[in-house]
Design an enzyme around this catalytic site. Structure first.
Site, short mmCIF file in Angstrom:
data_model
loop_
_atom_site.label_atom_id
_atom_site.label_comp_id
_atom_site.label_asym_id
_atom_site.label_seq_id
_atom_site.Cartn_x
_atom_site.Cartn_y
_atom_site.Cartn_z
N GLU A 29 0.54 -1.11 0.23
CA GLU A 29 0.10 0.03 0.19
C GLU A 29 0.81 1.08 0.07
O GLU A 29 1.84 1.40 0.88
CB GLU A 29 -0.94 -0.16 1.36
CG GLU A 29 -1.92 -1.07 1.16
CD GLU A 29 -2.33 -1.67 2.85
OE1 GLU A 29 -2.02 -0.87 3.69
OE2 GLU A 29 -2.96 -2.57 2.65
N GLU A 60 -4.57 -6.49 3.11
CA GLU A 60 -3.29 -7.41 3.33
C GLU A 60 -3.61 -8.86 2.95
O GLU A 60 -2.29 -9.14 2.53
CB GLU A 60 -3.10 -7.04 5.00
CG GLU A 60 -2.50 -5.65 5.20
CD GLU A 60 -3.85 -4.63 5.29
OE1 GLU A 60 -4.83 -4.84 5.26
OE2 GLU A 60 -3.40 -3.28 5.46
N GLN A 82 1.96 -2.10 5.66
CA GLN A 82 2.49 -0.46 5.88
C GLN A 82 2.69 -0.36 7.62
O GLN A 82 3.74 0.66 7.80
CB GLN A 82 1.35 0.20 5.95
CG GLN A 82 1.57 1.81 5.65
CD GLN A 82 0.43 2.48 4.89
OE1 GLN A 82 -0.49 2.82 5.50
NE2 GLN A 82 0.83 2.79 3.70
N PHE A 83 2.29 -1.19 8.42
CA PHE A 83 2.74 -1.62 9.62
C PHE A 83 2.54 -3.10 10.15
O PHE A 83 1.60 -3.66 9.75
CB PHE A 83 1.72 -0.52 10.79
CG PHE A 83 1.96 0.80 10.69
CD1 PHE A 83 2.89 1.59 11.65
CD2 PHE A 83 1.51 1.73 9.74
CE1 PHE A 83 3.16 2.88 11.91
CE2 PHE A 83 1.88 2.93 9.75
CZ PHE A 83 2.67 3.64 10.69
N ALA A 84 3.31 -3.18 10.88
CA ALA A 84 3.38 -4.72 11.51
C ALA A 84 2.06 -5.13 11.98
O ALA A 84 1.70 -6.40 11.72
CB ALA A 84 4.52 -5.05 12.15
N ASP A 85 1.44 -4.23 12.44
CA ASP A 85 0.06 -4.50 13.27
C ASP A 85 -1.05 -5.08 12.10
O ASP A 85 -1.71 -5.97 12.54
CB ASP A 85 -0.38 -3.24 13.72
CG ASP A 85 0.44 -2.42 14.67
OD1 ASP A 85 0.46 -2.65 15.80
OD2 ASP A 85 1.55 -2.16 14.13
N PHE A 86 -0.85 -4.63 11.05
CA PHE A 86 -1.74 -4.99 9.89
C PHE A 86 -1.54 -6.45 9.25
O PHE A 86 -2.39 -6.94 8.64
CB PHE A 86 -1.72 -3.75 8.95
CG PHE A 86 -2.09 -2.57 9.32
CD1 PHE A 86 -3.00 -2.27 10.15
CD2 PHE A 86 -1.52 -1.46 8.51
CE1 PHE A 86 -3.15 -1.03 10.58
CE2 PHE A 86 -1.91 -0.34 8.92
CZ PHE A 86 -2.51 -0.04 10.24
N HIS A 127 -0.53 0.52 16.17
CA HIS A 127 0.87 0.97 15.08
C HIS A 127 2.15 0.68 15.92
O HIS A 127 3.01 1.22 15.34
CB HIS A 127 0.89 2.39 14.77
CG HIS A 127 -0.16 2.87 13.80
ND1 HIS A 127 -1.68 3.10 14.20
CD2 HIS A 127 -0.03 2.82 12.33
CE1 HIS A 127 -2.32 3.40 13.16
NE2 HIS A 127 -1.38 3.14 12.14
#
Lengths: 325, 330
Positions: A29, A60, A82-86, A127
């Site tokens: 993204e 994702e 975009q962030f590891a969280d996703f 995040h």
């Protein structure tokens, strides 16, 4: 030797691999026109074109699933979360498709998922995650987590060239806060090989990622105050673990501190502790201690985040307990 | 998308008979798999595609050898159309040492990169993004192949369905997704899966063609799929085809489907895909009793051969090698 930030080293490694191998491509993204949320892929679209730097829809699971499909037929995709969280949105793709492909089908799956991770950036509960333990328990996924610019470049290249799915954990706090020497040559570090970042005979400190830097500071302080020599093993790769390097150090010192930014319960430290207990019980002169984040989501407000995260003081205090044991 | 009969005009009598052969083969194969399950020789899940023969065969018949097939668990016949042989399929269902997965997975969950068949996993919809990734690789390499993948009407509610179509439509990937609407997702009837008029309407949300067809008519399935395949080949992107059929047996071999009204099954039995096609071939004078017997005898002996072969094949011996999860570089 050129000095680079951690983020520049990742970017450089990606760039060199894209130049070297036409089957390497990026998808994620905002990675193309915008250059990525953290600018890791800034300028890549202009150089490599939209066929190899693919701006995707926000999906994702499709991003990771498509990387799996492309890898199945021989391309070498690098998917950016975009962030590891996703990456939680792509959990099925990673643990059921990617992780089980070689086991079931004996087909190589040369893919990388980049995971900008970690706290101390005031990102709050969504995040800031350290995702490694979710995947550490899943047979079939390699996990690397470099702490220095040198390792970051060498390991992104290794991850891309590995014929297995590799999760590349890059710590966001390190991006622009850590600089170091990065040779302007094509070097590749072995996956599965830890690195002793400080030599010592008294205590073994096992860590990775952002905590390496706080660990080094705490060890210097302990040395300055008491002359205690801490050996710091930077794991660099979490799966497969470099048991040899860990065990050699523990045999030498007999005292072990494990430090990670991730929460303590069920973390990587638990497995390392169990391994040492099973294999080196008679070498131990003290209980193994773990330092990590509190067992809670990462809080937003700075005083709460500081309280939540492990830091130099917490590491220092744990080292002192071991020294005195 | 319109049902295009151009593609039917290009079919030879031999092609018509091939379709008949594969549909009959699929049914006989599934009968023998079901018997093996009842005899306790197949220990894992057995999912019947009875009623789905026209959809599985007609769609796979629209592919070339360079195209990729991502079948589901009720598409056993599609494997055969794509070139898989019976012996290998039997080995795989029986968990034998020489099966494609060497006993590490069962049923259609294998991959054959040479034949370009990639089996499903049990998580419904999870293969759609992967199929999209293969389609992405085709576009990346500027090749002309396409990818054919299937999902059920129930499975079309899974998030991966939406993500993969959002992803593929924007990138105009050569992906054809068949929604096999067979009225029941395990025990759940179709009206509990959607309140939309038809599943193909979902295509509107992605700006791609979506069409609903009679999934018991092999020629309709073939010609509509062929049109979608050629469209994808021309770089025009993905299509959705909802193929309406009936699951004539339970969800799996252990399920007697008590929840399906007998009258509903009876209604669909009148539209049995093989019987329908057979009488059409008789009308067209492509098939007669003697050719029919010849084909069915051939199938019986092929299945008998595969059964003998696979039942006598060894089971895997546990070894370290079989439990490797990483490919080691030399």
């Amino acid at each position: 030797m050129p000095v680079m930030t951690y983020i520049e080293a990742i970017s450089r490694g990606l760039w060199e691999e894209m130049e070297r191998d036409e089957s390497v491509f990026l998808l994620g993204e905002d990675i193309g026109t915008y250059g990525g949320a953290f600018k890791v892929t800034k300028g890549f679209l202009e150089r490599f074109g939209e066929n190899r730097v693919i701006d995707t829809v926000i999906a994702e699971s499709a991003i990771v699933g498509a990387a799996i499909g492309a890898a199945l037929v021989g391309l070498k995709p690098i998917a950016e979360m975009q962030f590891a969280d996703f990456v939680t949105n792509a959990f099925t793709q990673l643990v059921n498709n990617a992780a089980k492909t070689f086991f079931r089908w004996n087909i190589p799956l040369p893919m990388v998922v980049r995971l900008p991770s970690g706290g101390k950036i005031h990102g709050g509960p969504f995040h800031s995650v350290n995702p490694e333990a979710w995947f550490f328990h899943v047979p079939g996924l390699k996990i690397v987590a470099p702490a220095t610019p040198y390792d970051a470049k060498g390991l992104i290249k290794a991850a891309i060239r590995d014929p297995n799915p590799v999760l590349y954990i890059e710590h966001k706090f390190l991006y622009r806060n850590i600089r170091g020497d990065v040779p302007d040559i094509d070097y590749v570090l072995p996956i599965g090989s830890a690195d002793v970042k400080r030599i010592g005979n008294d205590i073994t400190l096992i860590t990775y990622g952002s905590m390496l830097h706080w660990s080094l500071k705490a060890a210097e302080r302990l040395y300055a105050e008491y002359g205690t020599e801490v050996e710091i093993v930077d794991l660099r790769t979490l799966m497969p673990l470099d048991k040899t390097t860990i065990f050699e150090s523990v045999k030498k010192t007999g005292k072990v501190l494990i430090v990670h930014e991730d929460t303590v319960t069920g973390g990587i430290g638990a497995e390392i502790s169990a391994l040492i207990n099973e294999n080196l019980f008679e070498y131990l002169d003290a209980p193994i201690i773990r330092v990590g984040a509190l067992d809670a989501p990462v809080p937003y407000s700075p005083p709460l985040e500081d309280y939540f995260l492990p830091d130099e003081n917490k590491i220092y205090n744990a080292l002192k307990i071991l020294k005195e044991y | 998308m319109q049902t295009s009969s151009i593609y039917l005009q290009n079919l030879t009598d031999k092609d018509y008979l091939k379709l008949y052969y594969f549909m009959s083969l699929m049914r006989q194969f599934e009968n023998s798999i079901l018997n093996l399950y009842r005899q306790g020789r197949i220990v894992g899940g057995v999912y019947s595609g009875m009623g789905n023969e026209a959809t599985a065969i007609g769609s796979a018949f629209a592919l070339d050898s360079n195209d990729y097939l991502f079948p589901m668990h009720r598409d056993s016949g599609a494997h055969f159309v794509k070139g898989q042989n019976l012996r290998t399929m039997m080995l795989q269902y029986l968990g034998r040492a020489d099966s494609p997965t060497k006993g590490r997975d069962g049923s259609g969950h294998y991959a054959d990169p040479i034949l370009r068949i990639y089996g499903n996993i049990s998580h419904l919809g999870a293969m759609i993004p992967v199929a999209a990734g293969v389609a992405l690789a085709i576009k990346y390499r500027n090749e002309k192949s396409v990818v054919l993948n299937y999902i059920g009407e129930g499975g079309s509610n899974v998030g991966d369905f939406h993500e993969a179509l959002a992803f593929s439509s924007v990138l105009k990937l050569p992906l054809i997704l068949i929604i096999e609407n067979n009225q029941y997702a395990y025990s759940t009837p179709v009206y509990k899966q959607t309140i939309a008029r038809q599943f193909s309407d979902r295509a509107i949300g992605y700006g791609i063609p979506g069409v609903t067809i009679d999934g018991t008519d092999v020629l309709e399935v073939y010609s509509v799929c062929k049109e979608a395949v050629e469209r994808a080949r021309r770089g025009k992107g993905p299509s959705i085809i909802e193929s309406v059929t009936m699951r004539m047996q339970g969800h799996a071999a252990y399920d007697d489907a008590w929840y399906v009204p007998k009258s509903e099954l009876e209604k669909w039995r009148q539209k049995d895909p093989i019987e329908r096609y057979e009488s059409l071939l008789f009308d067209k004078k492509i098939l007669n009793e003697s050719i029919k017997n010849e084909i069915l005898n051939k199938i019986n002996s092929e299945i008998q051969d595969a059964l003998n072969f696979a039942l006598n094949a060894p089971l895997p011996k546990p070894s370290e090698d079989l439990f490797k999860v990483f490919l080691e570089k030399d």
